[in-house]
Design an enzyme around this catalytic site. Structure first.
Site, PDB file in Angstrom:
ATOM      1  N   ASP A   1       0.794  -1.106  -0.215  1.00  0.00           N
ATOM      2  CA  ASP A   1       0.025   0.111   0.065  1.00  0.00           C
ATOM      3  C   ASP A   1       0.832   1.499  -0.026  1.00  0.00           C
ATOM      4  O   ASP A   1       1.832   1.238   0.510  1.00  0.00           O
ATOM      5  CB  ASP A   1      -0.726   0.004   1.393  1.00  0.00           C
ATOM      6  CG  ASP A   1      -1.980   1.072   1.088  1.00  0.00           C
ATOM      7  OD1 ASP A   1      -2.244   1.468   0.111  1.00  0.00           O
ATOM      8  OD2 ASP A   1      -2.562   1.192   2.015  1.00  0.00           O
TER       9      ASP A   1
ATOM     10  N   HIS B   1       3.009   3.237  -8.720  1.00  0.00           N
ATOM     11  CA  HIS B   1       2.689   1.901  -9.236  1.00  0.00           C
ATOM     12  C   HIS B   1       3.956   1.252  -9.963  1.00  0.00           C
ATOM     13  O   HIS B   1       4.447  -0.073  -9.551  1.00  0.00           O
ATOM     14  CB  HIS B   1       1.370   1.708  -9.992  1.00  0.00           C
ATOM     15  CG  HIS B   1       0.016   1.999  -9.402  1.00  0.00           C
ATOM     16  ND1 HIS B   1       0.051   1.740  -8.072  1.00  0.00           N
ATOM     17  CD2 HIS B   1      -1.003   2.724  -9.668  1.00  0.00           C
ATOM     18  CE1 HIS B   1      -1.432   2.197  -7.552  1.00  0.00           C
ATOM     19  NE2 HIS B   1      -1.802   2.732  -8.636  1.00  0.00           N
TER      20      HIS B   1
ATOM     21  N   LEU C   1      11.129 -20.206  -3.903  1.00  0.00           N
ATOM     22  CA  LEU C   1      10.228 -19.691  -3.382  1.00  0.00           C
ATOM     23  C   LEU C   1       8.921 -19.768  -4.360  1.00  0.00           C
ATOM     24  O   LEU C   1       9.054 -19.502  -5.313  1.00  0.00           O
ATOM     25  CB  LEU C   1      10.639 -17.907  -3.413  1.00  0.00           C
ATOM     26  CG  LEU C   1       9.728 -17.007  -3.126  1.00  0.00           C
ATOM     27  CD1 LEU C   1       9.556 -16.856  -1.460  1.00  0.00           C
ATOM     28  CD2 LEU C   1       9.970 -15.563  -3.712  1.00  0.00           C
TER      29      LEU C   1
HETATM   30  C1  FPP Z   1      -1.973   0.119  -3.346  1.00  0.00           C
HETATM   31  O1  FPP Z   1      -1.577   1.632  -3.308  1.00  0.00           O
HETATM   32  C2  FPP Z   1      -1.419  -0.608  -4.307  1.00  0.00           C
HETATM   33  C3  FPP Z   1      -2.352  -1.111  -5.220  1.00  0.00           C
HETATM   34  C4  FPP Z   1      -3.575  -0.825  -5.524  1.00  0.00           C
HETATM   35  C5  FPP Z   1      -1.594  -1.994  -6.181  1.00  0.00           C
HETATM   36  C6  FPP Z   1      -0.387  -2.718  -6.058  1.00  0.00           C
HETATM   37  C7  FPP Z   1       0.400  -2.829  -7.170  1.00  0.00           C
HETATM   38  C8  FPP Z   1       1.711  -2.708  -7.342  1.00  0.00           C
HETATM   39  C9  FPP Z   1       2.586  -2.621  -6.205  1.00  0.00           C
HETATM   40  C10 FPP Z   1       2.297  -2.668  -8.698  1.00  0.00           C
HETATM   41  C11 FPP Z   1       1.874  -3.736  -9.336  1.00  0.00           C
HETATM   42  C12 FPP Z   1       2.275  -5.348  -9.349  1.00  0.00           C
HETATM   43  C13 FPP Z   1       1.959  -6.176 -10.051  1.00  0.00           C
HETATM   44  C14 FPP Z   1       2.573  -7.531 -10.318  1.00  0.00           C
HETATM   45  C15 FPP Z   1       0.716  -5.982 -10.979  1.00  0.00           C
HETATM   46  P1  FPP Z   1      -2.540   2.572  -3.396  1.00  0.00           P
HETATM   47  O2  FPP Z   1      -2.693   2.962  -4.947  1.00  0.00           O
HETATM   48  O3  FPP Z   1      -3.673   2.298  -2.731  1.00  0.00           O
HETATM   49  O4  FPP Z   1      -1.730   4.007  -2.809  1.00  0.00           O
HETATM   50  P2  FPP Z   1      -2.426   5.145  -1.871  1.00  0.00           P
HETATM   51  O5  FPP Z   1      -3.240   4.414  -0.721  1.00  0.00           O
HETATM   52  O6  FPP Z   1      -1.155   5.793  -1.454  1.00  0.00           O
HETATM   53  O7  FPP Z   1      -3.559   5.737  -2.886  1.00  0.00           O
END
Ligand code: FPP
Length: 252
Positions: A26, A43, A137
């Site tokens: 997150d 991202h 892994l």
């Molecule tokens: C949360 O951050 C993260 C996500 C919704 C997506 C997680 C994805 C990745 C780390 C990269 C993609 C990886 C793959 C393998 C597809 P947020 O956007 O909710 O952050 P915020 O809460 O600060 O807005």
């Protein structure tokens, strides 16, 4: 955000590394906003953090890592962000699968495949098929995943078995439910890490995390690295795991 406080250890792997670490990645959006960058950049940097974390987890002797990469609820985000996240998964598999395979990583996928673009469905199958005999892994990718949806799918299958006479209500046990989840052969997570300072599970592995240790770290996911993973593991190792009993079991 501050880096993890604990200095980098010179002598991994840990003696009592958790067998299975699950991660809610997150804070990508906030990482980007803090730098005046578009959310998509957060991202993209999140994928780099993921690569670092997979490498570190392998080196630390962790056997399973589950990553929450797209939740069933993420469809409510703006279409362009959903498109970016789908694009990142495509690129992650196309660019990284060969290297993951070379490193002995076994890829598994949990979540609802219905509703995904067909090419993504094919890439997920390709990743699982190519790596299915690897002994390193295990990387469990939770994609279009929601724990309540997963448990509901299991409940429907149990209802079908009762309806067709292959199961009686009296025979339904926790094992029956567990065996119908998306990856029944993967052990429950010992440790669930959530980055970004938020302290909730957000519909992630609700059944499997019944006795997991939860560690919440302030680091935004794009800044997560080996030192942050080691710090979370140290916190886990200080916890007493009693599984509802009286005898403490530390580590896995
Ligand atoms: C949360 O951050 C993260 C996500 C919704 C997506 C997680 C994805 C990745 C780390 C990269 C993609 C990886 C793959 C393998 C597809 P947020 O956007 O909710 O952050 P915020 O809460 O600060 O807005």
């Amino acid at each position: 955000m501050p880096e993890a406080e604990v200095p980098h250890s010179a002598a991994p792997p840990f003696e009592r590394a958790p067998r299975h670490v699950a991660i809610i990645m997150d804070g990508n959006g906030r990482w980007a906003a803090a730098r005046g960058l578009p959310r998509g950049e957060g991202h993209r940097r999140g994928v780099e953090a993921l690569r670092r974390t997979i490498r570190a987890a392998s080196e630390l002797g962790i056997r399973f890592i589950t990553i929450f990469s797209f939740s069933a609820e993420n469809w409510t985000r703006p279409a362009n962000e959903v498109g970016e996240l789908m694009g990142l998964l495509r690129r992650f598999i196309r660019n990284d699968l060969a290297e993951l395979h070379r490193s002995g990583v076994r890829v598994r996928v949990i979540g609802d495949r219905d509703g995904l673009d067909p090419d993504i469905g094919r890439l997920l199958i390709e990743a699982e098929e190519l790596t299915k005999n690897n002994g390193g892994l295990t990387l469990v990718v939770a994609f279009n995943y929601g724990a309540r949806q997963e448990i509901t799918r299991a409940a429907k299958r149990i209802a079908e078995q009762v309806a067709n006479g292959s199961l009686t209500p009296a025979e339904i046990s926790m094992e029956t439910v567990g065996a119908l989840l998306d990856a029944p052969d993967i052990p429950d997570p010992d440790l669930v890490i959530r980055t970004s300072g938020e302290q909730r599970l957000s519909n992630f592995l609700l059944w499997q995390s019944a006795y997991s240790e939860l560690v919440f770290v302030p680091t935004y996911w794009p800044d997560f690295d080996r030192a942050a993973l080691e710090a979370a593991i140290r916190e886990y190792q200080q916890r007493e795991r009693r599984f509802g009993g009286l005898v403490a079991k530390t580590g896995s």
